[in-house]
Scaffold this motif. Sequence first.
Motif, mmCIF file in Angstrom:
data_model
loop_
_atom_site.group_PDB
_atom_site.id
_atom_site.type_symbol
_atom_site.label_atom_id
_atom_site.label_comp_id
_atom_site.label_asym_id
_atom_site.label_seq_id
_atom_site.Cartn_x
_atom_site.Cartn_y
_atom_site.Cartn_z
ATOM 1 N N ALA A 1 17.932 -42.101 54.509
ATOM 2 C CA ALA A 1 18.454 -43.049 54.105
ATOM 3 C C ALA A 1 17.086 -43.911 53.727
ATOM 4 C CB ALA A 1 19.083 -43.794 55.386
ATOM 5 N N LEU A 2 16.267 -44.296 54.323
ATOM 6 C CA LEU A 2 14.881 -44.972 54.197
ATOM 7 C C LEU A 2 14.455 -44.394 52.915
ATOM 8 C CD1 LEU A 2 13.313 -45.498 57.405
ATOM 9 C CD2 LEU A 2 14.356 -47.194 56.099
ATOM 10 N N SER A 3 14.611 -43.479 52.385
ATOM 11 C CA SER A 3 13.862 -42.762 51.169
ATOM 12 C C SER A 3 14.535 -43.618 49.703
ATOM 13 C CB SER A 3 14.033 -41.389 50.731
ATOM 14 O OG SER A 3 15.397 -41.071 50.599
ATOM 15 N N HIS A 4 15.700 -44.080 50.117
ATOM 16 C CA HIS A 4 16.374 -44.752 48.909
ATOM 17 C C HIS A 4 15.827 -46.138 48.879
ATOM 18 C CE1 HIS A 4 19.136 -41.630 48.346
ATOM 19 N NE2 HIS A 4 19.701 -41.856 49.456
ATOM 20 N N THR A 5 15.096 -46.788 49.573
ATOM 21 C CA THR A 5 14.407 -48.164 49.689
ATOM 22 C C THR A 5 13.118 -48.176 49.133
ATOM 23 O OG1 THR A 5 13.598 -48.077 51.848
ATOM 24 C CG2 THR A 5 15.760 -48.547 51.814
ATOM 25 N N ILE A 6 12.614 -47.250 48.864
ATOM 26 C CA ILE A 6 11.193 -47.238 48.303
ATOM 27 C C ILE A 6 10.663 -47.939 47.345
ATOM 28 C CG2 ILE A 6 11.230 -45.156 46.782
ATOM 29 C CD1 ILE A 6 8.670 -44.041 48.489
ATOM 30 N N GLY A 7 11.712 -48.336 46.267
ATOM 31 C CA GLY A 7 11.346 -49.136 45.246
ATOM 32 C C GLY A 7 11.523 -50.620 45.553
ATOM 33 N N LEU A 8 11.994 -51.243 46.758
ATOM 34 C CA LEU A 8 12.431 -52.563 46.848
ATOM 35 C C LEU A 8 11.143 -53.475 46.925
ATOM 36 C CD1 LEU A 8 14.372 -54.387 48.170
ATOM 37 C CD2 LEU A 8 13.568 -53.892 50.515
ATOM 38 N N PHE A 9 10.075 -53.166 46.812
ATOM 39 C CA PHE A 9 9.072 -54.124 46.472
ATOM 40 C C PHE A 9 8.249 -53.645 45.064
ATOM 41 C CE2 PHE A 9 9.776 -54.738 50.920
ATOM 42 C CZ PHE A 9 9.558 -55.891 51.050
ATOM 43 N N GLN A 10 8.896 -53.158 44.465
ATOM 44 C CA GLN A 10 8.375 -52.528 42.977
ATOM 45 C C GLN A 10 7.757 -53.869 42.354
ATOM 46 O OE1 GLN A 10 10.343 -51.464 39.098
ATOM 47 N NE2 GLN A 10 9.991 -49.364 40.058
ATOM 48 N N ASN A 11 6.469 -53.711 41.838
ATOM 49 C CA ASN A 11 5.533 -54.664 41.174
ATOM 50 C C ASN A 11 5.538 -55.749 41.818
ATOM 51 O OD1 ASN A 11 5.566 -52.957 38.803
ATOM 52 N ND2 ASN A 11 7.672 -53.836 38.161
ATOM 53 N N GLN A 12 5.511 -55.784 43.258
ATOM 54 C CA GLN A 12 5.307 -56.922 44.024
ATOM 55 C C GLN A 12 4.027 -56.433 44.907
ATOM 56 O OE1 GLN A 12 6.959 -59.985 44.161
ATOM 57 N NE2 GLN A 12 8.024 -59.026 42.231
ATOM 58 N N PRO A 13 3.332 -57.469 45.279
ATOM 59 C CA PRO A 13 2.194 -57.349 46.522
ATOM 60 C C PRO A 13 3.020 -56.885 47.789
ATOM 61 C CG PRO A 13 1.792 -59.651 45.460
ATOM 62 C CD PRO A 13 3.364 -59.065 44.949
ATOM 63 N N GLY A 14 2.390 -55.934 48.411
ATOM 64 C CA GLY A 14 2.989 -55.258 49.529
ATOM 65 C C GLY A 14 3.672 -53.945 49.174
ATOM 66 N N SER A 15 3.532 -53.612 47.713
ATOM 67 C CA SER A 15 4.504 -52.412 47.568
ATOM 68 C C SER A 15 4.087 -51.035 48.192
ATOM 69 C CB SER A 15 4.624 -52.352 45.945
ATOM 70 O OG SER A 15 5.355 -51.097 45.691
ATOM 71 N N SER A 16 2.543 -50.932 48.189
ATOM 72 C CA SER A 16 2.077 -49.696 48.487
ATOM 73 C C SER A 16 2.133 -49.877 50.277
ATOM 74 C CB SER A 16 0.536 -49.710 48.424
ATOM 75 O OG SER A 16 0.218 -49.384 47.015
ATOM 76 N N LEU A 17 1.898 -50.966 50.930
ATOM 77 C CA LEU A 17 2.189 -50.973 52.111
ATOM 78 C C LEU A 17 3.481 -50.673 52.859
ATOM 79 C CD1 LEU A 17 1.314 -51.688 55.313
ATOM 80 C CD2 LEU A 17 1.924 -53.880 54.729
ATOM 81 N N TRP A 18 4.632 -51.189 51.984
ATOM 82 C CA TRP A 18 5.987 -50.813 52.215
ATOM 83 C C TRP A 18 6.297 -49.307 51.975
ATOM 84 C CZ3 TRP A 18 10.346 -52.265 54.064
ATOM 85 C CH2 TRP A 18 11.651 -51.555 54.096
ATOM 86 N N LYS A 19 5.567 -48.618 51.003
ATOM 87 C CA LYS A 19 5.792 -47.339 50.690
ATOM 88 C C LYS A 19 5.292 -46.571 51.974
ATOM 89 C CE LYS A 19 6.323 -47.572 45.825
ATOM 90 N NZ LYS A 19 5.596 -47.315 44.670
ATOM 91 N N ARG A 20 4.339 -46.772 52.160
ATOM 92 C CA ARG A 20 3.352 -46.190 53.565
ATOM 93 C C ARG A 20 4.421 -46.236 54.710
ATOM 94 N NH1 ARG A 20 -0.848 -48.288 52.796
ATOM 95 N NH2 ARG A 20 -1.073 -49.701 54.721
ATOM 96 N N LEU A 21 4.776 -47.459 55.064
ATOM 97 C CA LEU A 21 5.362 -47.705 56.282
ATOM 98 C C LEU A 21 6.646 -46.885 56.398
ATOM 99 C CD1 LEU A 21 5.124 -51.551 56.789
ATOM 100 C CD2 LEU A 21 4.265 -49.905 58.355
ATOM 101 N N ILE A 22 7.402 -46.715 55.324
ATOM 102 C CA ILE A 22 8.609 -46.159 55.364
ATOM 103 C C ILE A 22 8.547 -44.638 55.135
ATOM 104 C CG2 ILE A 22 9.995 -48.177 54.793
ATOM 105 C CD1 ILE A 22 10.512 -46.787 52.189
ATOM 106 N N SER A 23 7.678 -44.321 55.038
ATOM 107 C CA SER A 23 7.159 -42.705 54.781
ATOM 108 C C SER A 23 6.311 -42.039 55.933
ATOM 109 C CB SER A 23 6.446 -42.448 53.371
ATOM 110 O OG SER A 23 7.247 -43.021 52.316
#
Length: 341
Positions: free
Chosen positions: A292-314
Amino acid sequence: MNNSFNHIISVAPMVDKTDRHFRYFARLLTKKTLLYTEMITAHAIIHGDRKRLLDFNPIENPIALQIAGSNPNELYKAVKIVEEWNYDEINLNAGCPSDRVSGNMMGASLMAYPELIAEMISSMKSATKKPVTVKHRIGISSSKVTSSFMPSGYFNDLGHLSNFMSIVNKATPARNIVHARIAILEGLSPKENREVPPLDYDMVYNLKKEFPDSSIEINGGIKTLDDIHEHLRHVDSVMIGREAYSNPAFMARFDSLYDSNPKEQLTRRDVIQGFIPYIQNLESKGENTHLALSHTIGLFQNQPGSSLWKRLISTPSKGNKSTLLIEALASLPKDVLDKEI
């Protein structure tokens, strides 16, 4: 513009993408967009685990079920079964180029047999009062599929497409969703079939001119709100595919197509907070929340914090994944979290 389903925009059916988890997530971003299931075969509906295949949360409405098949009687049986679920629309897949699908006389290979498509649509309509629609390409190329309609193994011009539409429209589908590329059935993967054949939006526009009373929805390579507005000058509605999945914040703009002054100002914080109870509910049932969380990976695309978001949910976690979302709300840049999408 004619609009048979009273909608302007939809998110395309995507295998391994538009499952029930993604659709719930999408509904946090857009309330009015028509969402699609993944493609499900008529055979699977008749013989498979129906609850697993067909159940969905009422929040997902409006929602369309996409069915693949090649046998009118089998499609009738499948749609009759589906009547127990409250789908808003039933869609016939006549556009998927996958070998697994087209090799079994389903998907895009059906475009060589427009009379059969019309028969299947009629059969589906006789099984339901819900709108029945069809999704197809502007053409097809195959060295293995030929027919009296397509003796050369391909068609890629407006004349052929118009003939195809004339035959299919004998069954009066509620809407034709047209992917503005041909489908090349040998030598290209499904991914390449979404990228390699050139887009020809003008062919879809001209199809609408030839069939002004038919509801026509355009699909393929559409990535911006400006693109959507331009297409709506020529056709009835627009279907968004991969861009909605890879950049889900894009979906937050869709409701403005229905209301130019939406009252709700949505932020990424709102979306994450809305998804936490859903993840907690999955956890309480012992379900796989990573999917379910894998579907949210692009929520911060092109925004500051995108790498942190991807790392947290993964991050592999021994605890509950919902705690990672709570951690994200504390860790991500507040100006991005609280900025209107």
